[in-house]
Each structure stands twice: as C-alpha cells, then as structure tokens.
Design an enzyme around this catalytic site. Structure first.
Site, PDB file in Angstrom:
ATOM      1  N   CYS A   2       0.855  -1.181   0.000  1.00  0.00           N
ATOM      2  CA  CYS A   2       0.000   0.000   0.000  1.00  0.00           C
ATOM      3  C   CYS A   2       0.896   1.237   0.000  1.00  0.00           C
ATOM      4  O   CYS A   2       2.086   1.152   0.251  1.00  0.00           O
ATOM      5  CB  CYS A   2      -0.872   0.030   1.241  1.00  0.00           C
ATOM      6  SG  CYS A   2      -1.798  -1.484   1.492  1.00  0.00           S
ATOM      7  N   ARG A  27       1.530   1.335  -6.035  1.00  0.00           N
ATOM      8  CA  ARG A  27       1.820   0.476  -4.883  1.00  0.00           C
ATOM      9  C   ARG A  27       0.606  -0.368  -4.469  1.00  0.00           C
ATOM     10  O   ARG A  27       0.731  -1.301  -3.677  1.00  0.00           O
ATOM     11  CB  ARG A  27       2.248   1.336  -3.685  1.00  0.00           C
ATOM     12  CG  ARG A  27       3.530   2.101  -3.900  1.00  0.00           C
ATOM     13  CD  ARG A  27       3.868   2.896  -2.666  1.00  0.00           C
ATOM     14  NE  ARG A  27       4.190   2.016  -1.571  1.00  0.00           N
ATOM     15  CZ  ARG A  27       5.404   1.574  -1.284  1.00  0.00           C
ATOM     16  NH1 ARG A  27       6.419   1.968  -2.022  1.00  0.00           N
ATOM     17  NH2 ARG A  27       5.624   0.777  -0.271  1.00  0.00           N
ATOM     18  N   TRP A  75      -3.644  -2.079  -1.318  1.00  0.00           N
ATOM     19  CA  TRP A  75      -3.558  -3.403  -1.945  1.00  0.00           C
ATOM     20  C   TRP A  75      -4.025  -4.355  -0.853  1.00  0.00           C
ATOM     21  O   TRP A  75      -3.305  -4.596   0.116  1.00  0.00           O
ATOM     22  CB  TRP A  75      -2.128  -3.685  -2.370  1.00  0.00           C
ATOM     23  CG  TRP A  75      -1.962  -4.937  -3.161  1.00  0.00           C
ATOM     24  CD1 TRP A  75      -2.114  -5.071  -4.512  1.00  0.00           C
ATOM     25  CD2 TRP A  75      -1.586  -6.230  -2.677  1.00  0.00           C
ATOM     26  NE1 TRP A  75      -1.874  -6.373  -4.891  1.00  0.00           N
ATOM     27  CE2 TRP A  75      -1.546  -7.105  -3.782  1.00  0.00           C
ATOM     28  CE3 TRP A  75      -1.287  -6.742  -1.416  1.00  0.00           C
ATOM     29  CZ2 TRP A  75      -1.217  -8.448  -3.676  1.00  0.00           C
ATOM     30  CZ3 TRP A  75      -0.961  -8.094  -1.297  1.00  0.00           C
ATOM     31  CH2 TRP A  75      -0.922  -8.930  -2.427  1.00  0.00           C
ATOM     32  N   ASN A 101       0.500   0.598   6.060  1.00  0.00           N
ATOM     33  CA  ASN A 101       1.054  -0.253   5.009  1.00  0.00           C
ATOM     34  C   ASN A 101       1.744  -1.417   5.693  1.00  0.00           C
ATOM     35  O   ASN A 101       2.648  -1.202   6.492  1.00  0.00           O
ATOM     36  CB  ASN A 101       2.056   0.560   4.173  1.00  0.00           C
ATOM     37  CG  ASN A 101       2.855  -0.309   3.229  1.00  0.00           C
ATOM     38  OD1 ASN A 101       2.379  -1.354   2.773  1.00  0.00           O
ATOM     39  ND2 ASN A 101       4.072   0.118   2.917  1.00  0.00           N
ATOM     40  N   GLY A 102       1.321  -2.637   5.385  1.00  0.00           N
ATOM     41  CA  GLY A 102       1.966  -3.805   6.007  1.00  0.00           C
ATOM     42  C   GLY A 102       0.928  -4.740   6.593  1.00  0.00           C
ATOM     43  O   GLY A 102      -0.250  -4.710   6.213  1.00  0.00           O
ATOM     44  N   GLU A 482      11.657 -14.404 -18.326  1.00  0.00           N
ATOM     45  CA  GLU A 482      11.227 -13.025 -18.095  1.00  0.00           C
ATOM     46  C   GLU A 482      10.215 -12.591 -19.163  1.00  0.00           C
ATOM     47  O   GLU A 482       9.254 -11.882 -18.863  1.00  0.00           O
ATOM     48  CB  GLU A 482      12.457 -12.106 -18.064  1.00  0.00           C
ATOM     49  CG  GLU A 482      12.175 -10.620 -17.961  1.00  0.00           C
ATOM     50  CD  GLU A 482      11.414 -10.206 -16.708  1.00  0.00           C
ATOM     51  OE1 GLU A 482      11.184 -11.030 -15.805  1.00  0.00           O
ATOM     52  OE2 GLU A 482      11.011  -9.025 -16.658  1.00  0.00           O
ATOM     53  N   LYS A 486       6.487 -11.166 -18.362  1.00  0.00           N
ATOM     54  CA  LYS A 486       5.980  -9.877 -18.850  1.00  0.00           C
ATOM     55  C   LYS A 486       4.640 -10.075 -19.539  1.00  0.00           C
ATOM     56  O   LYS A 486       3.696  -9.325 -19.326  1.00  0.00           O
ATOM     57  CB  LYS A 486       6.956  -9.243 -19.857  1.00  0.00           C
ATOM     58  CG  LYS A 486       8.195  -8.620 -19.288  1.00  0.00           C
ATOM     59  CD  LYS A 486       8.018  -7.268 -18.640  1.00  0.00           C
ATOM     60  CE  LYS A 486       7.724  -7.348 -17.188  1.00  0.00           C
ATOM     61  NZ  LYS A 486       8.705  -7.753 -16.248  1.00  0.00           N
ATOM     62  N   GLU A 489       1.702 -11.126 -16.958  1.00  0.00           N
ATOM     63  CA  GLU A 489       1.290 -10.191 -15.909  1.00  0.00           C
ATOM     64  C   GLU A 489       0.571  -8.961 -16.443  1.00  0.00           C
ATOM     65  O   GLU A 489      -0.262  -8.400 -15.752  1.00  0.00           O
ATOM     66  CB  GLU A 489       2.477  -9.785 -15.021  1.00  0.00           C
ATOM     67  CG  GLU A 489       3.509  -8.933 -15.706  1.00  0.00           C
ATOM     68  CD  GLU A 489       4.680  -8.574 -14.801  1.00  0.00           C
ATOM     69  OE1 GLU A 489       4.484  -8.456 -13.589  1.00  0.00           O
ATOM     70  OE2 GLU A 489       5.777  -8.396 -15.333  1.00  0.00           O
ATOM     71  N   HIS A 505       9.515 -33.313 -22.876  1.00  0.00           N
ATOM     72  CA  HIS A 505       9.348 -34.218 -21.732  1.00  0.00           C
ATOM     73  C   HIS A 505       7.976 -34.051 -21.087  1.00  0.00           C
ATOM     74  O   HIS A 505       7.808 -34.303 -19.909  1.00  0.00           O
ATOM     75  CB  HIS A 505      10.468 -33.988 -20.716  1.00  0.00           C
ATOM     76  CG  HIS A 505      11.813 -34.324 -21.275  1.00  0.00           C
ATOM     77  ND1 HIS A 505      12.250 -35.620 -21.452  1.00  0.00           N
ATOM     78  CD2 HIS A 505      12.800 -33.532 -21.773  1.00  0.00           C
ATOM     79  CE1 HIS A 505      13.453 -35.614 -22.006  1.00  0.00           C
ATOM     80  NE2 HIS A 505      13.811 -34.352 -22.212  1.00  0.00           N
ATOM     81  N   LYS A 604       3.327  -2.865  -6.942  1.00  0.00           N
ATOM     82  CA  LYS A 604       4.725  -2.693  -7.325  1.00  0.00           C
ATOM     83  C   LYS A 604       5.691  -3.265  -6.297  1.00  0.00           C
ATOM     84  O   LYS A 604       6.702  -3.842  -6.646  1.00  0.00           O
ATOM     85  CB  LYS A 604       4.979  -1.201  -7.519  1.00  0.00           C
ATOM     86  CG  LYS A 604       6.381  -0.843  -7.981  1.00  0.00           C
ATOM     87  CD  LYS A 604       6.545  -1.134  -9.437  1.00  0.00           C
ATOM     88  CE  LYS A 604       7.935  -0.878  -9.949  1.00  0.00           C
ATOM     89  NZ  LYS A 604       8.218  -1.703 -11.137  1.00  0.00           N
TER      90      LYS A 604
HETATM   91  C1  F6R Z   1       7.443  -8.208 -12.575  1.00  0.00           C
HETATM   92  C2  F6R Z   1       7.900  -7.542 -11.368  1.00  0.00           C
HETATM   93  C3  F6R Z   1       8.021  -8.360 -10.136  1.00  0.00           C
HETATM   94  C4  F6R Z   1       9.223  -7.899  -9.306  1.00  0.00           C
HETATM   95  C5  F6R Z   1       9.248  -8.645  -7.966  1.00  0.00           C
HETATM   96  C6  F6R Z   1      10.451  -8.249  -7.134  1.00  0.00           C
HETATM   97  O1  F6R Z   1       7.402  -7.324 -13.650  1.00  0.00           O
HETATM   98  O2  F6R Z   1       8.139  -6.370 -11.354  1.00  0.00           O
HETATM   99  O3  F6R Z   1       8.098  -9.724 -10.409  1.00  0.00           O
HETATM  100  O4  F6R Z   1      10.397  -8.137 -10.023  1.00  0.00           O
HETATM  101  O5  F6R Z   1       8.078  -8.363  -7.261  1.00  0.00           O
HETATM  102  O6  F6R Z   1      10.439  -6.887  -6.893  1.00  0.00           O
HETATM  103  P1  F6R Z   1      11.729  -6.133  -6.404  1.00  0.00           P
HETATM  104  O7  F6R Z   1      12.719  -6.146  -7.537  1.00  0.00           O
HETATM  105  O8  F6R Z   1      11.266  -4.757  -6.084  1.00  0.00           O
HETATM  106  O9  F6R Z   1      12.257  -6.875  -5.221  1.00  0.00           O
END
Ligand code: F6R
Length: 609
Positions: A2, A27, A75, A101-102, A482, A486, A489, A505, A604
C-alpha cells in the site's frame, strides 16, 4: 504494497494527499482514502476502486477541508477491497484516524481483547485494531498512546496517525515497511515513497525500523523505539518530478522501456574508469574472491530472472559456482550459506519482504552481502553490507523493465570485475568484454528501434491467443522466463517458459494447431539446438515467433515470424534480447485492453510475504 502519505502545513491538505496518492497508486490500487483534521474533528472520505473514484467523491480535493491529514492507497490483505475496509480507519470514539502499510500479525488477539472491553469493529482489517488500541491507551498524551500501542504490535507496518485533539500533528511509525519524512518550509510530509514527495520537497529523511516521527508544520522530531529524540541525516533526492511523470507516453511502461538505453548507461558508465570496473564501495581483492566458494543470488519475480541471467556470465567468467534462489524459498530452506558465501540480493524496490528476509538469513549465517537495488535508502540497500544502486530513476509501471535491465548491467559488471580480480581472463579479453558491456545501451536502443513497429504489428496477430509458450536454452531460457512473465502479468494471456530441450518431456502435449511458441535464439552456441526444437513444435502445428539476429538465416527460414536484435556477445545478450519481448507484451496487453501500468491483483512493491 500500500502507499501512505501525511501532510501538515498551511496549504489545504486534501489536494496534496490526493496528488501524492496518485504518484503512489502503483503500490496498490483497489481502494483509497484520506482523513483530514478540521476544527477538532476528523473527516474521512474513502472509495473502493481506483483513485479516480476518490477524486470524484472529494470533488477533486475540495473536501474535506483542513490543513493536516493522512491518505492511503490500498492493496488488500485483510478483507475485501470495499469502502468499509479502505483506510483511513477511525477509532471507536472518532478521535484517531490511521493509515497503514503492512500486516499486523497479532491483530486477531488484540481485537479479541479490545472487543471484550467493549470496542466495536466495523471492518475486517488488521489496521482498524490499531486505531482502537491507540484509543485504549490514550489519556491526553498522543505520543505516549502511540508508543504504548505500537509496543503491542507484531508484524510489518508503516503507520500514519492523526488525533482530533492535536491539530497540526501527524505521527508516522516505521517497522519493516518504508517510510520517509519530507521536509518543506512551513509544511512537512511523510510518505511510503519519495515519488509522492518530490513535487513538494527534495529534502527527505529515511526512517529506520523501530523509529517514529512527530511531524508538525514548523518542524519534526524523530524518536527511537523508546521515545528518545534522534538526530538523522537529511538526504537529497537526486531526480526531478518529470522522471516520475509520463512525459507524453500513453503508459509508464512504454516510457520506461524507452528509457532503458539511458538507464543502463547510467548504471554502467560511472563504474568504468580508465578501462577498469570500479564497483563503488565494493572492493574485493583476488584473495577475497578466492575465499568465496559459492555465490548465492536471491530475489523474487523479475529480479529472480535477472539473477538467472547473471548466473551464466558469473559462472562462465569466474568459475565460482552460482545458485539462484527464490527468496521466498530460501528463507525457509536451512540454506547452505556461510562466511565463504557471497550473497547477491537483487531488488528494484529494495523493500520486497521475502528478499529482505533472505538477506537477513544470509547475514545470520555469515555471508558477505551485496545488494543490487534501485530505490535509494530502501530497507535492503541499508541492510546489506554493500550496495550497488541501479540508478534507473523511478520505475512507476508495476511490470518492471528498466529495473530489470539495469539489474543485468550490474550483474554483468560484477561478473567481469570478479573475473579480472581472479585473473581468470587476460587483459585483452577483459578489455573486449568491457567494451561489450559499454555498448549495451547502444544495442538496447537498436533493439527498440528495430522492434517497436514489428512488435506492434505482431501483437495484432497474437493478442487473441489463450496460451503462449516461450522457449530457449541457457541464456535464452533466462530471457524466455522473463518474457513469459511480462506477457502474462500485463496482458493476462497464459504464458509459460520452458528450457527448449525440456518441452518434449511433457509440455509438448499442449502444442496444437496455431499455439504460439516464442523461441529465443540469441545464444550463438546453441542456435542449431533451438532450431531443432522449433521444428519439433512446428511439426505439431505451432505458430513460431523467433527472436534472433539477422545473420541467423536458419532460424529465419524455420519461423513463421521473426523479431530481431543486433548481434550481441552471448554473455550479455539477455539485456538486449528481453527488449523485443517487453514491447511484444506491451502491445498484446494494449490490444487486449488491459490496464498496462496497473495490472489486476498486482502491486509494485511486495512488502508482505
Ligand atoms: C514483474 C515484477 C516483479 C518484481 C518482484 C520483485 O514485472 O516487477 O516480479 O520483479 O516483485 O520486486 P523487487 O525487484 O522490487 O524486489
């Protein structure tokens, strides 16, 4: 997770709180709310859904009226994202309002105790319990009530609190969740994130765990956990507000993809001096490195994928074994880590709860810890023995792009630095590979130029797909991981990555007529092997989109569609190869009408485990 904000000063609080929440909406964005103090009363407005709903409800900040307040963008963790569970939460007597937040881990027990004393709760949240707990401990001294309440809390929390009896005062408390005090003239702030503050001030103080701040218009006092005043250094935020704005792009994600050449240059250039790599304060001699018998890279999500990429370069160049571990697993694994382990912790936000816990575990076991982090002053940056900042600037889109490629740049620099110190490569090879690293910004720019239109065009063909498979070998497999993340998500298309040789397999059973397979073929040593895998899936009806360089005629001949990157040294190819896949995911998501910068269910910065 949050985002929280607080303001006290001579300006109307609501517009400032709402503006800050807008900057932090990435966030968490399932509901938002503000509380403003006015003539001895606390007025609260909250709204389920995106911030725009709260803007409507508050008539764009014209109400509630008042000069001191707190705000929250959520969130959800405890309770559904609805108006009632939205923050701020108010104590039973209406005297205190709180944003959080938390997670408060022992909230159920406290709730039971307070309920037995007659407190009535209206929401399902852990946060409301804290508001009641402060009320229960209040006898006219705001600070004492906050301290007493906080001493009961277990978990991770950043709190913002106002009290109707103390106009002009906000308390901000930090325990394992980010919290920053912003210093203005005649006004002061707190927030989870500097992006919420830079329009108003660049002078900030980072609180540490266990600290709390009393913030007033004319000043502030920071206290340690037992209430003793503390002197803390004031830091200056290095970037301007433009960096946190869209600058004409339709989405932050597209802007951040386009910023990658500059961001990667910023990560690399200051660390290359006189033909040598200097890793800021991180100095290791050949002898120190010989004492390291294992490197453990730990991270979550894309940062974990960055570790998967970096492993190849580090192992190839240094011959030190590297394990890449999901932080959420490592922390409960009884990992084999000791004083001969170098632990590399990768985190864009520097606040990811699992990654932080893995770092703490590594420290407990005696490892040397090196954090690769983007957010200056973040928890992980401060906890690790050494830190290398990514210098990517603020990353606002929830899906990381420039955060990822700058992590790769740092891992490549580390690999070559260590190889040089260990004398595993000669001077000529060192200079050649350093030249390759320094040319990455140019190559990433080429990859953007070569693929922007092509990715947009191919998205039209692929966006209706229900499932996609990303394949590759070795470095290309790490890119596939990766690339698939992308895609899923932000576009909500089911996407999985497989080591190309592994498909047969089991997973190949899922390939049928028209199934898109994105084949990453940028590793020069394994092109023929991946070409065979392309033929295998084509024989089962797959539609193959290959990612390679123009010189790779073979793959071009086999694939239905091709995206190109400039030919790049294999060790460092992931940072270039990922770019077309970021663009493809972006355009598929756009064609699917998705909310690209704020994908559903995500946030985020994941500060809960
Ligand atoms: C995907 C993404 C997440 C972050 C993950 C770790 O696009 O952004 O998978 O990579 O939540 O976040 P950080 O790097 O902030 O520890």
């Amino acid at each position: 997770m949050c985002g929280i904000i607080g303001y006290t000063g001579s300006q109307s609080a609501a517009p400032i709180l709402l503006d800050g929440l807008g900057k932090m909406e990435y966030r968490g964005y399932d509901s938002a709310g503000i509380a403003v103090l006015h003539e001895g009363e606390i007025e609260v407005e909250k709204a389920q859904g995106r911030l725009v709903n709260l803007l409507e409800r508050t008539d764009n900040g014209k109400k509630p009226v008042g000069f001191t307040g707190i705000g929250h963008t959520r969130w959800a963790t405890h309770g559904a994202p609805n108006d009632i569970n939205s923050h701020p939460h108010v104590s039973g007597d209406g005297r205190f309002a709180i944003v959080h937040n938390g997670i408060i881990e022992n909230y159920a027990q406290i709730k039971e105790e307070l309920a037995a004393k007659g407190h009535v709760f209206v929401s399902e949240t852990d946060t409301e319990v804290v508001a009641h707990l402060i009320e229960a401990n209040y006898s006219g001294d705001f600070k004492a009530a906050v301290m007493k309440a906080v001493s009961r809390l277990e978990g991770a929390y950043a709190l913002g609190i106002v009290c109707a009896d103390f106009p002009g005062t906000v308390f901000a408390v930090r325990q394992a969740a980010p919290l920053i005090i912003g210093l203005g003239i005649g006004e002061n702030f707190f927030a989870s994130d500097v992006t919420a503050l830079v329009s108003y001030t660049k002078n900030v103080i980072y609180l540490d765990d266990g600290e709390f701040a009393e913030v007033r218009p004319d000043g502030f006092t920071i206290y340690d956990s037992i209430g003793r005043p503390l002197e803390k250094p004031v830091s200056r935020v290095a970037w301007s507000i433009e960096a946190a704005e869209k600058g004409g792009y339709e989405h932050f994600m597209l802007k951040e993809i386009m910023e990658q050449p500059a961001a990667v240059k910023e990560a690399i250039a200051p660390r290359v001096k006189g033909g040598e790599i200097k890793l800021d304060d991180f100095e290791l001699s050949g002898e120190d490195l010989r004492d390291i018998n294992k490197i453990v890279i730990t991270a979550c999500g894309s940062a974990y994928h960055a570790g998967c990429c970096g492993r190849y370069a580090i192992e190839k160049l240094t011959r030190i074994p590297v394990e890449v571990k999901l932080a959420s697993e490592l922390r409960y694994e009884d990992p084999i880590i000791d004083e001969h382990t170098l632990m590399i912790i990768v985190s864009q936000s520097g606040e990811t709860a699992d990654t932080k816990a893995a770092l703490e575990e590594g420290k407990r076991r005696g490892a040397t810890t090196l954090a690769l982090v983007n957010v200056v002053g973040s928890s992980i940056a401060r906890l690790a023995d050494h830190v290398l900042y990514e210098w990517a600037g603020p990353e606002i889109a929830v899906a990381t792009t420039k955060g990822f490629t700058t992590q790769l740049a740092l891992l490549y620099l580390f690999a070559l630095y260590a190889a040089g110190k260990l004398k595993r490569i000669d001077d000529f090879e060192y200079a050649r590979l350093l030249g390759e690293i320094c040319s990455l910004p140019k190559r990433i720019q080429n990859a953007i130029d070569m693929n922007s239109a092509a990715a947009e065009r191919l998205a039209e063909k692929y966006h209706g797909s229900t499932s996609m498979y990303f394949i590759g070998r070795n470095t290309d497999y790490a890119v596939a991981l990766e690339g698939a993340l992308k895609m899923k998500e932000i576009s909500y298309v089911h996407a999985e990555a497989y080591a190309a040789g592994e498909l047969k397999h089991g997973t190949i059973a899922l390939i049928e007529e028209g199934t898109p397979v994105i084949a990453v073929c940028c590793n020069e040593d394994l092109l023929e092997k991946t070409a065979s895998n392309i033929l295998e899936v084509k024989a089962r009806g797959a539609e193959v989109l290959a990612l390679s360089f123009r010189e790779n005629r073979d793959i071009i001949a086999h694939a239905d569609d091709v995206l190109f990157i400039p030919r790049t040294e294999t060790f460092f190819s992931e940072a270039v190869a990922i770019v077309p896949l970021q663009l493809l995911a972006y355009y598929v998501a756009r064609d699917n009408g998705c909310d690209i910068d704020k994908p559903r269910n995500l946030a985020k910065s994941v500060t809960v485990e």
